[in-house]
Design a protein around this motif. Structure first.
Motif, short mmCIF file in Angstrom:
data_model
loop_
_atom_site.label_atom_id
_atom_site.label_comp_id
_atom_site.label_asym_id
_atom_site.label_seq_id
_atom_site.Cartn_x
_atom_site.Cartn_y
_atom_site.Cartn_z
N UNK A 22 0.83 -1.18 0.00
CA UNK A 22 0.00 0.00 0.00
C UNK A 22 0.88 1.24 0.00
N UNK A 23 0.58 2.18 -0.87
CA UNK A 23 1.37 3.41 -0.94
C UNK A 23 0.67 4.41 -1.82
N UNK A 24 1.33 5.53 -2.05
CA UNK A 24 0.73 6.57 -2.87
C UNK A 24 0.58 6.10 -4.30
N UNK A 25 -0.58 6.20 -4.91
CA UNK A 25 -0.75 5.78 -6.30
C UNK A 25 -0.05 6.72 -7.26
N UNK A 26 0.22 6.20 -8.46
CA UNK A 26 0.83 7.04 -9.48
C UNK A 26 -0.17 8.09 -9.94
N UNK A 27 0.33 9.03 -10.77
CA UNK A 27 -0.54 10.10 -11.27
C UNK A 27 -1.71 9.54 -12.05
N UNK A 28 -1.44 8.46 -12.83
CA UNK A 28 -2.52 7.88 -13.63
C UNK A 28 -3.61 7.29 -12.75
N UNK A 29 -3.19 6.59 -11.69
CA UNK A 29 -4.18 6.01 -10.79
C UNK A 29 -4.91 7.11 -10.04
N UNK A 30 -4.18 8.15 -9.62
CA UNK A 30 -4.82 9.25 -8.91
C UNK A 30 -5.87 9.94 -9.78
N UNK A 31 -5.55 10.11 -11.07
CA UNK A 31 -6.50 10.72 -11.98
C UNK A 31 -7.76 9.86 -12.10
N UNK A 32 -7.55 8.54 -12.16
CA UNK A 32 -8.69 7.63 -12.25
C UNK A 32 -9.56 7.73 -11.01
N UNK A 33 -8.90 7.84 -9.84
CA UNK A 33 -9.66 7.95 -8.60
C UNK A 33 -10.46 9.26 -8.57
N UNK A 34 -9.85 10.34 -9.04
CA UNK A 34 -10.56 11.62 -9.06
C UNK A 34 -11.78 11.55 -9.97
N UNK A 35 -11.69 10.74 -11.00
CA UNK A 35 -12.82 10.58 -11.90
C UNK A 35 -13.87 9.62 -11.33
N UNK A 36 -13.66 9.16 -10.09
CA UNK A 36 -14.61 8.32 -9.37
C UNK A 36 -14.74 6.93 -9.99
N UNK A 37 -13.72 6.48 -10.67
CA UNK A 37 -13.69 5.11 -11.15
C UNK A 37 -12.87 4.28 -10.17
N UNK A 38 -13.46 3.36 -9.45
CA UNK A 38 -12.71 2.63 -8.43
C UNK A 38 -11.56 1.82 -9.03
N UNK A 39 -10.49 1.73 -8.28
CA UNK A 39 -9.29 0.99 -8.70
C UNK A 39 -9.31 -0.37 -8.02
N UNK A 40 -9.27 -1.44 -8.82
CA UNK A 40 -9.24 -2.80 -8.29
C UNK A 40 -8.33 -3.64 -9.17
N UNK A 41 -7.95 -4.82 -8.63
CA UNK A 41 -7.24 -5.84 -9.41
C UNK A 41 -7.93 -7.18 -9.11
N UNK A 42 -8.58 -7.79 -10.13
CA UNK A 42 -8.72 -7.35 -11.51
C UNK A 42 -9.55 -6.07 -11.61
N UNK A 43 -9.32 -5.33 -12.71
CA UNK A 43 -10.09 -4.11 -12.95
C UNK A 43 -11.56 -4.45 -13.13
N UNK A 44 -12.43 -3.55 -12.67
CA UNK A 44 -13.86 -3.76 -12.86
C UNK A 44 -14.18 -3.77 -14.34
N UNK A 45 -15.08 -4.64 -14.73
CA UNK A 45 -15.42 -4.74 -16.16
C UNK A 45 -16.30 -3.59 -16.62
N UNK A 46 -16.95 -2.91 -15.67
CA UNK A 46 -17.73 -1.73 -16.02
C UNK A 46 -17.99 -0.93 -14.75
N UNK A 47 -18.35 0.34 -14.91
CA UNK A 47 -18.68 1.17 -13.76
C UNK A 47 -19.58 2.31 -14.21
N UNK A 48 -20.74 2.44 -13.57
CA UNK A 48 -21.68 3.52 -13.85
C UNK A 48 -21.70 4.45 -12.65
N UNK A 49 -21.23 5.71 -12.78
CA UNK A 49 -21.19 6.63 -11.64
C UNK A 49 -22.59 6.89 -11.10
N UNK A 50 -22.63 7.14 -9.78
CA UNK A 50 -23.89 7.45 -9.12
C UNK A 50 -23.87 8.84 -8.52
N UNK A 51 -24.75 9.07 -7.55
CA UNK A 51 -24.92 10.40 -6.98
C UNK A 51 -24.33 10.55 -5.58
#
Length: 616
Positions: A22-51
């Motif tokens: 566990x540590x600070x994510x890279x810029x790419x991962x941080x950008x993904x988190x800011x976009x509210x797409x959760x980061x997992x391994x394996x990656x989620x096959x889809x994600x629909x943002x909510x409210x």
């Protein structure tokens, strides 16, 4: 868990560690988190943002109404506690905002199959599966998200695996692998939604005590491991490799060994022309059925005649022609043995698995229908032909191997190539039809080449890659660095034991046990063991018959030899007990015992009580 991570960070040192902890994510991962797409391994096959996002708190409850839901919730509660979230109660009844709701709905969610799940994040966190396994995998996603913070972005996913078999194979067959190491592996596999641990190993036999040389596990140890696998939805499939590689079992049974035309016995080869050999093997299968719950049986069937000529064994051709007619070949005797084992397994409700290299096309008798073939070697009969003949085929390519002290899979290259389970040794398939999935394989070819902890360093990136390639898109982010950063973000599985901790500080101690006294300096090694440096060198296990370059015989003495930092057999685990320490060799996994004559030797702990060493 953070303390464990820091110890592992010291172990792994350089950049490799960053793929694990566990540590600070890279810029790419941080950008993904800011976009509210959760980061997992394996990656989620889809994600629909909510409210509305979800936040775990001290008032969170796990709501589970049925028996299946309760089992999933109980396991999740234990893992949440191990991950530092405290005691989260499991309750039945109606949910309220802030709760985590576990639901199993077989009829309402047919598209999820047996392992898919839905996860919704809002005022409540909901996990729904059509089966208990599916709901369990949803909780693994939840744990990975919580490893990155208490707040989970608002949204919804439906996550279903592409392949039904997602595995790790471990040959704990000659060089013993410790039970805590295997338990850690089960937890890591489940955390990344891998579902098969294929174990080639020896269980201590009640029916054949002559086979109980070292390398075995007791039945109680296996029951414990299988129970953990059942709880974490990892099917543990046992293997006794046959009719080749049988020397761990028949080295003391020359009557069952294949004999060549010069009268030379082959201690690694079972004589498939003998009914007694078949009876012996099936009796071992029956013993394994006492402790394994899997409905699959792996018989290996690889490398039976590797480097040999069937002509040296005329009894093979005689047996085949007597049974199948004058056009039969010697290889038909080998296939006949496979088929008899398949029929026996089926009669016990078990499905047979074999390796592919024995299927060279030189046989006239086909392997029985319903057998799964694990393809690792490029031989004449290609995966496409096996699939066309109706066999289920698993990808176990050599490119996915991690050989102890030898070849290591190039995970970065595989990721960059977008490797997926259709890419076999010698053939790339256009379709995934007939391909069950894939596994990575760990082999002990150079037994003293690496310790268990060193193997783990190479294993975790490969494990995350095979999880990604078998569950979803094999290339979910642009670069391997971005992919490994995802592993950094989700961290290790909750509940892992730190196997790199040395329980005493570096320094000089007097070791006393049963009338024997050593004065030695304890030095921690980079992989989390200790060397014991005395006036005459370093303590080492040396002597006896070497197996895979390791001194695996019980009763071999510990001696003082010239210190060598690269010599893994000079590394020791100090296992603390209530009143002292056991000294366990890092490679042989046997404990030191003091004999009546004052000799210090290694033995399995169930054969001789380990010496209790007092340190001053």
């Amino acid at each position: 868990m953070r303390e464990v991570g820091q110890r592992l960070l010291r172990l792994l040192g350089a950049a490799a560690a960053l793929t694990l902890l566990v540590g600070a994510p890279t810029a790419a991962v941080a950008q993904e988190q800011r976009a509210a797409t959760p980061v997992t391994v394996p990656a989620l096959t889809n994600w629909a943002p909510g409210q509305v996002s979800y936040t775990i708190s001290s008032g969170t409850r796990l709501v589970a109404s049925g028996a299946a839901e309760r089992r999933v919730a109980d396991t999740l509660a234990d893992d949440l506690r191990a991950a530092g979230h405290g005691v989260v109660p499991v309750v039945a009844g109606a949910s309220r905002p802030g709760d985590i709701v576990i639901d199993v709905r077989p009829s309402a969610r047919p598209t999820l199959g047996t392992e898919g799940y839905e996860l919704g994040s809002g005022r409540r966190l909901s996990i729904t599966g059509a089966t208990e396994t599916g709901a369990f995998y949803g909780t693994r996603t939840l744990l990975q998200l919580l490893a990155q913070g208490d707040r989970i972005p608002a949204g919804h996913t439906t996550d279903v695996p592409r392949y039904r078999e997602r595995g790790v194979g471990v040959c704990a067959c000659y060089v013993h692998v410790s039970l805590p190491w295997l338990e850690n592996l089960v937890r890591e596999m489940a955390y990344h939604k891998l579902n098969q641990l294929l174990l080639e190993l020896k269980v201590k036999s009640d029916d054949h005590p002559e086979a109980n040389t070292w390398g075995y596990y007791t039945k109680d140890e296996i029951r414990h491991l299988v129970a953990l696998g059942d709880r974490y939805h990892v099917e543990i499939i046992p293997e006794i490799n046959s009719p080749g590689h049988m020397d761990p079992w028949i080295e003391n049974r020359p009557d069952l060994q294949l004999t060549d035309s010069d009268g030379a016995r082959q201690p690694a080869r079972l004589d498939v022309t003998q009914q007694a050999a078949f009876a012996y093997y099936t009796s071992l299968m029956d013993e394994y059925a006492q402790v394994f719950t899997s409905k699959s049986w792996h018989m290996g069937a690889d490398e039976y005649m590797l480097g040999s000529d069937y002509a040296k064994y005329p009894q093979m051709l005689t047996y085949a022609q007597d049974k199948y007619g004058p056009n039969a070949t010697p290889q038909d005797a080998y296939v006949d043995f496979v088929n008899r084992v398949q029929a026996y397994a089926a009669s016990k409700g078990r499905h047979l698995r074999i390796w592919n290299d024995g299927l060279t096309g030189a046989n006239t008798v086909p392997v029985a229908a319903g057998t799964t073939v694990e393809h690792w070697l490029n031989v004449a009969v290609k995966p496409s032909r096996l699939i066309a003949q109706g066999y289920a085929v698993m990808n176990a390519s050599y490119s996915l191997y991690l050989v102890r002290g030898g070849f290591h899979s190039d995970t970065e290259a595989l990721y960059d190539q977008s490797w997926d389970p259709r890419s076999f040794e010698g053939e790339k398939l256009a379709s995934a039809d007939g391909v069950t999935g894939a596994k990575i394989s760990l082999w002990p070819d150079n037994g003293s080449g690496e310790t268990e902890n060193e193997v783990a360093v190479e294993l975790w990136p490969a494990l995350r890659h095979i999880a990604q390639a078998t569950w979803g898109d094999p290339h979910p982010v642009a670069t391997y660095a971005e992919f490994t950063a995802r592993g950094t973000a989700v961290g290790p599985a909750p509940g892992l034991r730190d196997l790199t901790e040395v329980p005493v500080p570096d320094g000089t101690y007097t070791f006393r046990a049963d009338g024997v006294s050593y004065r030695a300096e304890v030095r921690r090694t980079a992989d989390g063991y200790a060397t014991l440096r005395g006036a005459d060198g370093c303590l080492e296990i040396r002597g006896g018959k070497l197996t895979l370059n390791a001194p695996l015989q019980p009763g071999v003495a510990a001696t003082w030899e010239p210190c060598d930092g690269q010599n893994t057999v000079q590394r020791w685990e100090l296992d603390p007990t209530a009143n002292g320490y056991h000294l366990i060799n890092a490679i042989t996994r046997m404990a030191l015992t003091v004999t009546d004559g004052g000799r210090v030797v290694q033995y399995p702990p169930d054969q001789h009580t380990p010496a209790l060493w007092h340190l001053t």
